[in-house]
Motif scaffolding. Structure first.
Motif, short mmCIF file in Angstrom:
data_model
loop_
_atom_site.label_atom_id
_atom_site.label_comp_id
_atom_site.label_asym_id
_atom_site.label_seq_id
_atom_site.Cartn_x
_atom_site.Cartn_y
_atom_site.Cartn_z
N VAL A 13 27.07 85.74 22.61
CA VAL A 13 27.90 86.16 23.74
C VAL A 13 29.37 86.17 23.34
CG1 VAL A 13 28.67 85.55 26.06
CG2 VAL A 13 26.25 85.40 25.48
N LEU A 14 29.78 85.15 22.60
CA LEU A 14 31.17 85.07 22.16
C LEU A 14 31.55 86.27 21.30
CD1 LEU A 14 33.71 83.32 22.18
CD2 LEU A 14 32.81 82.09 20.21
N ASP A 15 30.61 86.76 20.51
CA ASP A 15 30.88 87.91 19.66
C ASP A 15 31.25 89.16 20.48
OD1 ASP A 15 30.47 86.52 17.31
OD2 ASP A 15 28.36 87.11 17.13
N LEU A 16 30.83 89.22 21.74
CA LEU A 16 31.17 90.37 22.58
C LEU A 16 32.67 90.51 22.78
CD1 LEU A 16 28.57 90.12 25.51
CD2 LEU A 16 28.62 91.85 23.69
N PHE A 17 33.39 89.41 22.69
CA PHE A 17 34.80 89.41 23.08
C PHE A 17 35.74 89.53 21.89
CE2 PHE A 17 32.65 86.21 25.97
CZ PHE A 17 32.23 87.18 26.87
#
Length: 283
Positions: A13-17
């Motif tokens: 999920v963090l990679d999305l940002f």
């Protein structure tokens, strides 16, 4: 979802940002989604808004900023990420071994992040030019601030550790500014002390440039810092492991040295002469 899978889901999920410029409100939403990656996929936009303490339209705008048609499309992507491969299948052994192996993964992510040297180089230039150089770290971050400052003092003429909260923290920030400080290095790690955030707000209002070493690109430090340098914190034991933030601190110190190589060499030579004269070390 087991702990390893939950952490892997949060990482995905963090990679999305990464690479997306988010507003403070959007960073709050992103932080909530990372912290609750395992359950956020079942929440409506209204529920995310309520739990993240933002408005529902802010959640919709957040999804749009990430390139999705709306929150339902983003939620579908979150569900895909939550059911993907755990990414931790290479961990073996007992829980202590797995905790250390997870730190190796944190260091691997940090190494990949450092492929882009621009943020580190910019941070080094800002901090090297500040006279004095205040270094802020409260509670769990205090040892990292002290560790950094111990070595930084060998190459920088005036390093000031700010590791106590209360009204005197503001006094010391004001004193540093009056003495000519132009930048501040801050360590902000979970759980995030309110006093640290208050101090960052005061430093920003006073005109300091702020470099923050923190655990995530969507941590509360991003609301105040000019340069945010994230390094993941290990959360597999009773208390957090700060292996990657400590490594990043030394990388920042290297950047300070690189920003002023002649001054660095001169001060290191002076220290070695002083250490030899006083016989500080046995070898």
């Amino acid at each position: 979802m087991n702990e390893g899978a939950a952490l892997a889901s949060a990482d995905r999920v963090l990679d999305l940002f990464h690479g997306v410029r988010l507003t403070p409100t959007q960073r709050r939403i992103a932080h909530f989604l990372v912290q609750h990656a395992a359950t956020a996929t079942y929440l409506s936009a209204a529920e995310v808004a309520e739990l993240a303490q933002v408005s529902q339209p802010s959640v919709t705008r957040f999804a749009t900023a990430l390139g999705y048609d709306g929150y339902p499309a983003l939620r579908r992507r979150l569900r895909e990420l939550s059911t993907g491969g755990a990414g931790t299948t290479g961990r073996t052994g007992n829980e202590l071994q797995r905790a250390v192996q997870a730190e190796r993964e944190n260091l691997d992510r940090l190494a990949e992040q450092l492929a882009d040297r621009e943020p580190i180089t910019a941070a080094g230039a800002l901090l090297a030019a500040s006279r004095p150089l205040p270094v802020l770290g409260l509670r769990a971050a205090a040892p990292l601030a002290a560790y950094f400052a111990y070595f930084a003092a060998k190459v920088h003429p005036d390093v000031r550790v700010l590791d106590d909260g209360g009204s005197q923290l503001t006094d010391r920030l004001e004193q540093a500014g009056a003495a000519g400080a132009s930048a501040l290095l801050a360590f902000l790690l979970p759980r995030y002390p309110r006093e640290t955030l208050d101090a960052l707000g005061e430093a920003r209002a006073a005109g300091f440039s702020i470099v923050a070493i923190t655990d995530s690109p969507v941590s509360p430090a991003t609301e105040y810092a000019d340069i945010v340098l994230p390094a993941a914190v290990g959360a597999h034991l009773v208390f957090d492991l700060h292996t990657a933030p400590m490594a990043l601190a030394m990388v920042v110190l290297q950047a300070i040295c690189d920003a002023a190589p002649s001054d660095t060499q001169r001060r290191l030579e002076e220290f070695e002469l002083s250490a030899a004269r006083r016989q500080l070390f046995v070898s």
